[in-house]
Design a protein around this motif. Structure first.
Motif, short mmCIF file in Angstrom:
data_model
loop_
_atom_site.label_atom_id
_atom_site.label_comp_id
_atom_site.label_asym_id
_atom_site.label_seq_id
_atom_site.Cartn_x
_atom_site.Cartn_y
_atom_site.Cartn_z
N ASP A 157 0.70 -1.16 -0.02
CA ASP A 157 0.08 0.00 0.11
C ASP A 157 0.81 1.29 -0.06
OD1 ASP A 157 1.01 0.54 2.46
OD2 ASP A 157 -0.97 -0.46 3.47
N ASP A 158 0.24 2.61 -0.22
CA ASP A 158 1.21 3.63 -0.32
C ASP A 158 1.97 3.94 1.09
OD1 ASP A 158 -0.05 3.74 -2.81
OD2 ASP A 158 -1.26 5.39 -2.51
N GLN A 159 1.26 3.43 2.18
CA GLN A 159 2.03 3.94 3.08
C GLN A 159 3.06 3.25 3.33
OE1 GLN A 159 -0.31 4.33 6.81
NE2 GLN A 159 -0.96 6.54 6.36
N ALA A 160 3.30 1.90 2.97
CA ALA A 160 4.56 1.18 2.92
C ALA A 160 5.59 1.72 2.20
CB ALA A 160 3.88 -0.23 2.81
N LEU A 161 4.88 1.99 0.72
CA LEU A 161 5.98 2.46 -0.10
C LEU A 161 6.30 3.85 0.40
CD1 LEU A 161 3.56 1.90 -3.27
CD2 LEU A 161 5.55 0.76 -2.47
N GLY A 162 5.83 4.54 1.30
CA GLY A 162 6.27 5.95 1.60
C GLY A 162 7.41 5.60 2.53
N ARG A 163 7.30 4.55 3.43
CA ARG A 163 8.29 4.35 4.30
C ARG A 163 10.04 3.66 3.43
NH1 ARG A 163 3.75 2.61 6.96
NH2 ARG A 163 4.07 0.26 6.56
N MET A 164 9.15 2.94 2.39
CA MET A 164 10.36 2.38 1.69
C MET A 164 11.18 3.64 0.90
SD MET A 164 9.88 -0.22 -1.62
CE MET A 164 9.23 -1.22 -0.71
N ALA A 165 10.42 4.45 0.38
CA ALA A 165 11.17 5.63 -0.32
C ALA A 165 11.82 6.53 0.67
CB ALA A 165 9.72 6.56 -0.65
N ALA A 166 11.39 6.70 1.89
CA ALA A 166 12.28 7.43 2.90
C ALA A 166 13.70 6.66 3.00
CB ALA A 166 11.55 7.62 4.20
N ALA A 167 13.49 5.30 3.36
CA ALA A 167 14.70 4.57 3.52
C ALA A 167 15.48 4.60 2.31
CB ALA A 167 14.43 3.13 3.83
N ILE A 168 15.05 4.71 1.08
CA ILE A 168 15.90 4.80 -0.10
C ILE A 168 16.36 6.30 -0.26
CG2 ILE A 168 15.91 4.85 -2.69
CD1 ILE A 168 13.63 2.36 -2.33
N TYR A 169 15.65 7.09 0.07
CA TYR A 169 16.38 8.51 -0.12
C TYR A 169 17.54 8.63 1.05
CZ TYR A 169 16.84 13.58 0.52
OH TYR A 169 16.81 14.81 0.40
N ARG A 170 17.04 8.03 2.27
CA ARG A 170 18.49 8.43 3.34
C ARG A 170 19.52 7.63 2.76
NH1 ARG A 170 20.74 11.48 6.67
NH2 ARG A 170 21.46 10.41 8.50
N THR A 171 19.35 6.23 2.30
CA THR A 171 20.72 5.55 1.67
C THR A 171 21.23 6.30 0.72
OG1 THR A 171 19.50 3.72 1.88
CG2 THR A 171 21.33 3.52 0.34
N ALA A 172 20.66 7.18 -0.17
CA ALA A 172 21.18 8.17 -1.25
C ALA A 172 21.80 9.20 -0.47
CB ALA A 172 20.17 8.46 -2.17
N GLN A 173 21.20 9.82 0.67
CA GLN A 173 21.97 11.11 1.35
C GLN A 173 23.01 10.60 2.02
OE1 GLN A 173 19.42 12.23 4.56
NE2 GLN A 173 19.49 14.15 4.06
N LEU A 174 23.29 9.43 2.61
CA LEU A 174 24.32 8.78 3.17
C LEU A 174 25.57 8.97 2.21
CD1 LEU A 174 23.10 6.32 5.70
CD2 LEU A 174 23.93 8.67 6.40
N ARG A 175 25.38 8.42 1.06
CA ARG A 175 26.14 8.41 0.02
C ARG A 175 26.82 9.54 -0.49
NH1 ARG A 175 24.60 4.12 1.54
NH2 ARG A 175 25.65 2.02 1.24
N LEU A 176 25.78 10.66 -0.68
CA LEU A 176 26.14 12.04 -0.90
C LEU A 176 26.84 12.96 0.06
CD1 LEU A 176 22.69 12.97 -2.75
CD2 LEU A 176 24.87 12.32 -3.85
N ALA A 177 26.66 12.73 1.36
CA ALA A 177 27.39 13.43 2.12
C ALA A 177 27.60 12.53 3.69
CB ALA A 177 26.79 14.70 2.59
N ARG A 178 28.79 11.96 3.77
CA ARG A 178 28.97 11.15 4.88
C ARG A 178 29.11 11.95 6.09
NH1 ARG A 178 27.84 5.50 4.49
NH2 ARG A 178 28.24 4.97 2.42
N GLY A 179 28.28 12.82 6.56
CA GLY A 179 28.44 13.70 7.72
C GLY A 179 27.81 13.23 8.82
#
Length: 323
Positions: free
Chosen positions: A257-279
């Motif tokens: 469902d859309d809410q589960a997809l929202g949580r998935m999207a947040a985790a994917i975004y955070r994974t990308a963010q960590l690789r863009l700036a390891r701060g």
């Protein structure tokens, strides 16, 4: 699209028909490489047995391509483990692998631990919720790793028709509309920040194979960010030409469902963010809303940020290799 990516699409995007099974088997015999298939599973009793049976019948008994089928069970409360074992898989509880490190929930956690539960030179991951599964998924993505010595990771690409929770098609208008997180989150992130990966049709797909020598050097995000993180890290480690994709047709599976997809999207975004700036690392959260009675009730979920280190840093793994 970058000129390099256009060339890559021509040179590193194949169809399962490009490598007939007899050719793949000949390459396996010539190289002596062994193949492990891993299914991460959590409450997948409806589908896991059929997937294991297809792989075992087609690629173990009829054609000796696969050397072991391992289902890593993440604490299922249904008959997942029983169905998988009856179909011929070796079933390993997630928590029994590397017990000194407490397990955390998440798909990436299971995939990381599976490296200690398998022996193959090539490891092939397959999601356990697929319907109408074909063993071409496995032979298709393993094939290039046996026939092309400079290829290290192969993703499956496919159509993803959108289906209803009961498995029925959502209608002609929904054809090809599966993979909403891919189109709304992952693909924009890759195109903006890692444009050399823009040629992957299904960057978040759960069906891919890789050489153990690559997987054991990669960190594993513990949650849904594992596929994006693996692509980005593999690009930096071995380069674009060591990555490939194979068209295996159509992938049918349970949609969330859309809410589960929202949580998935947040985790994917955070994974990308960590690789863009390891701060400085924070543990972000995502608040979603559900109607309860006459109002909207907030529900807040933590976003996976933990990552497991490359398996070569784990003493038990190094000791096994020496033994």
């Amino acid at each position: 699209m970058l000129e390099e990516v256009e060339r890559w699409l021509a040179d590193r995007s194949w169809s399962v028909a490009d490598r007939p099974l007899h050719r793949v088997l000949a390459a396996k015999r010539a190289t002596g490489r062994t193949v492990s298939v891993v299914l991460p599973a959590l409450n997948e009793e409806a589908t896991v047995g059929e997937i294991v049976s297809a792989i075992r019948n087609d690629l173990v008994l009829r054609a000796p391509l696969v050397d072991e089928i391992v289902v890593v069970d993440s604490g299922s409360t249904d008959r997942t483990a029983e169905r998988a074992a009856a179909a011929g898989a070796t079933v390993v509880p997630r928590d029994a692998i590397l017990p000194r490190v407490p397990a955390v929930p998440g798909k990436g956690e299971v995939l990381w631990r599976s490296l200690l539960a398998t022996r193959g030179d090539i490891v092939c991951f397959v999601d356990a919720d697929l319907r109408e599964f074909s063993s071409d998924f496995v032979s298709g993505i393993v094939g290039p790793l046996l026939t092309e010595p400079d290829v290290h990771l192969v993703k499956a690409m496919y159509d993803r028709p959108l289906t209803l929770p009961d498995g029925r098609a959502a209608g002609p208008a929904a054809t090809g509309q599966g993979g909403r997180v891919t189109e709304l989150v992952a693909r924009p992130l890759l195109n903006m920040h890692w444009p050399r990966l823009a040629g992957f049709v299904q960057p978040l797909g759960g069906e891919y194979a890789a050489r153990r020598t690559l997987l054991e050097r990669l960190p594993f995000p513990v949650g849904y960010g594992v596929e994006l993180g693996m692509l980005v890290d593999a690009l930096h480690l071995v380069g674009l030409d060591a990555l490939a994709q194979v068209d295996v047709g159509v992938r049918k599976h349970r949609h969330q469902d859309d809410q589960a997809l929202g949580r998935m999207a947040a985790a994917i975004y955070r994974t990308a963010q960590l690789r863009l700036a390891r701060g400085h690392l924070i543990r972000p959260s995502l608040t979603q809303f559900e109607r309860t009675g006459g109002t909207f009730a907030p529900r807040t979920f933590s976003v996976d940020t933990e990552e497991r280190p490359p398996m070569t840093e784990i003493a038990e793994y190094r000791a096994r290799r020496v033994a």
